[in-house]
Design a protein around this motif. Sequence first.
Motif, PDB file in Angstrom:
ATOM      1  N   GLY A  19       0.820  -1.202   0.000  1.00 25.51           N
ATOM      2  CA  GLY A  19       0.000   0.000   0.000  1.00 25.51           C
ATOM      3  C   GLY A  19       0.849   1.245   0.000  1.00 25.51           C
ATOM      4  N   ASP A  20       0.199   2.375  -0.206  1.00 25.76           N
ATOM      5  CA  ASP A  20       0.948   3.632  -0.311  1.00 25.76           C
ATOM      6  C   ASP A  20       0.723   4.590   0.856  1.00 25.76           C
ATOM      7  OD1 ASP A  20      -1.628   4.433  -0.851  1.00 25.76           O
ATOM      8  OD2 ASP A  20      -1.163   5.347  -2.778  1.00 25.76           O
ATOM      9  N   ASP A  21       0.013   4.144   1.873  1.00 25.41           N
ATOM     10  CA  ASP A  21      -0.220   4.989   3.042  1.00 25.41           C
ATOM     11  C   ASP A  21       0.506   4.378   4.235  1.00 25.41           C
ATOM     12  OD1 ASP A  21      -1.779   5.660   5.623  1.00 25.41           O
ATOM     13  OD2 ASP A  21      -2.498   7.150   4.187  1.00 25.41           O
ATOM     14  N   ILE A  22       1.400   5.138   4.832  1.00 24.61           N
ATOM     15  CA  ILE A  22       2.237   4.587   5.899  1.00 24.61           C
ATOM     16  C   ILE A  22       1.421   4.120   7.104  1.00 24.61           C
ATOM     17  CG2 ILE A  22       2.775   6.781   7.013  1.00 24.61           C
ATOM     18  CD1 ILE A  22       5.630   5.690   7.428  1.00 24.61           C
ATOM     19  N   GLU A  23       0.409   4.859   7.488  1.00 30.13           N
ATOM     20  CA  GLU A  23      -0.400   4.479   8.649  1.00 30.13           C
ATOM     21  C   GLU A  23      -1.401   3.383   8.302  1.00 30.13           C
ATOM     22  OE1 GLU A  23      -0.209   5.248  11.880  1.00 30.13           O
ATOM     23  OE2 GLU A  23       1.577   6.417  11.429  1.00 30.13           O
ATOM     24  N   ALA A  24      -2.268   3.662   7.343  1.00 31.30           N
ATOM     25  CA  ALA A  24      -3.366   2.752   7.032  1.00 31.30           C
ATOM     26  C   ALA A  24      -2.886   1.445   6.419  1.00 31.30           C
ATOM     27  CB  ALA A  24      -4.360   3.436   6.102  1.00 31.30           C
ATOM     28  N   ASP A  25      -1.927   1.508   5.526  1.00 28.61           N
ATOM     29  CA  ASP A  25      -1.490   0.312   4.815  1.00 28.61           C
ATOM     30  C   ASP A  25      -0.305  -0.378   5.485  1.00 28.61           C
ATOM     31  OD1 ASP A  25      -3.333   0.374   2.613  1.00 28.61           O
ATOM     32  OD2 ASP A  25      -2.219   2.068   1.827  1.00 28.61           O
ATOM     33  N   TYR A  26       0.790   0.319   5.611  1.00 27.14           N
ATOM     34  CA  TYR A  26       2.015  -0.302   6.108  1.00 27.14           C
ATOM     35  C   TYR A  26       1.897  -0.675   7.590  1.00 27.14           C
ATOM     36  CZ  TYR A  26       6.891  -1.062   7.246  1.00 27.14           C
ATOM     37  OH  TYR A  26       8.063  -1.616   7.691  1.00 27.14           O
ATOM     38  N   ARG A  27       1.663   0.296   8.426  1.00 30.78           N
ATOM     39  CA  ARG A  27       1.606   0.006   9.874  1.00 30.78           C
ATOM     40  C   ARG A  27       0.406  -0.853  10.240  1.00 30.78           C
ATOM     41  NH1 ARG A  27       3.509   5.782  11.404  1.00 30.78           N
ATOM     42  NH2 ARG A  27       5.747   5.436  11.453  1.00 30.78           N
ATOM     43  N   GLY A  28      -0.729  -0.591   9.600  1.00 28.87           N
ATOM     44  CA  GLY A  28      -1.923  -1.387   9.889  1.00 28.87           C
ATOM     45  C   GLY A  28      -1.711  -2.859   9.589  1.00 28.87           C
ATOM     46  N   ALA A  29      -1.157  -3.147   8.427  1.00 28.08           N
ATOM     47  CA  ALA A  29      -0.915  -4.538   8.052  1.00 28.08           C
ATOM     48  C   ALA A  29       0.115  -5.185   8.974  1.00 28.08           C
ATOM     49  CB  ALA A  29      -0.443  -4.609   6.599  1.00 28.08           C
TER      50      ALA A  29
END
Length: 88
Positions: free
Chosen positions: A39-49
């Motif tokens: 994903g391209d969103d650090i909070e929603a995509d990277y950290r969330g996953a």
Amino acid sequence: MLSPTLISEEEGIKKPSPEIWRRALDRANLSASEVLHVGDDIEADYRGAREAGLRALLLQRPEETEQAQEVEQDSIISSLTEIPARIL
């Protein structure tokens, strides 16, 4: 094999809540260790996953330099064409 599609609005859960990934894993009958989220969103995509136990890559286009400073360099890609080399 078709992958399940989850729409956070329909699920009533928004990223970065780990619950959205748990539901996706359940519906796909996969464990977190079998999945790579990109994903391209650090909070929603990277950290969330990552908080849900998934491997994650952050898609950072060359013109986007600020957000990637907080992410391990080996978890950053600049193009979707880099994904196959990361699937091991």
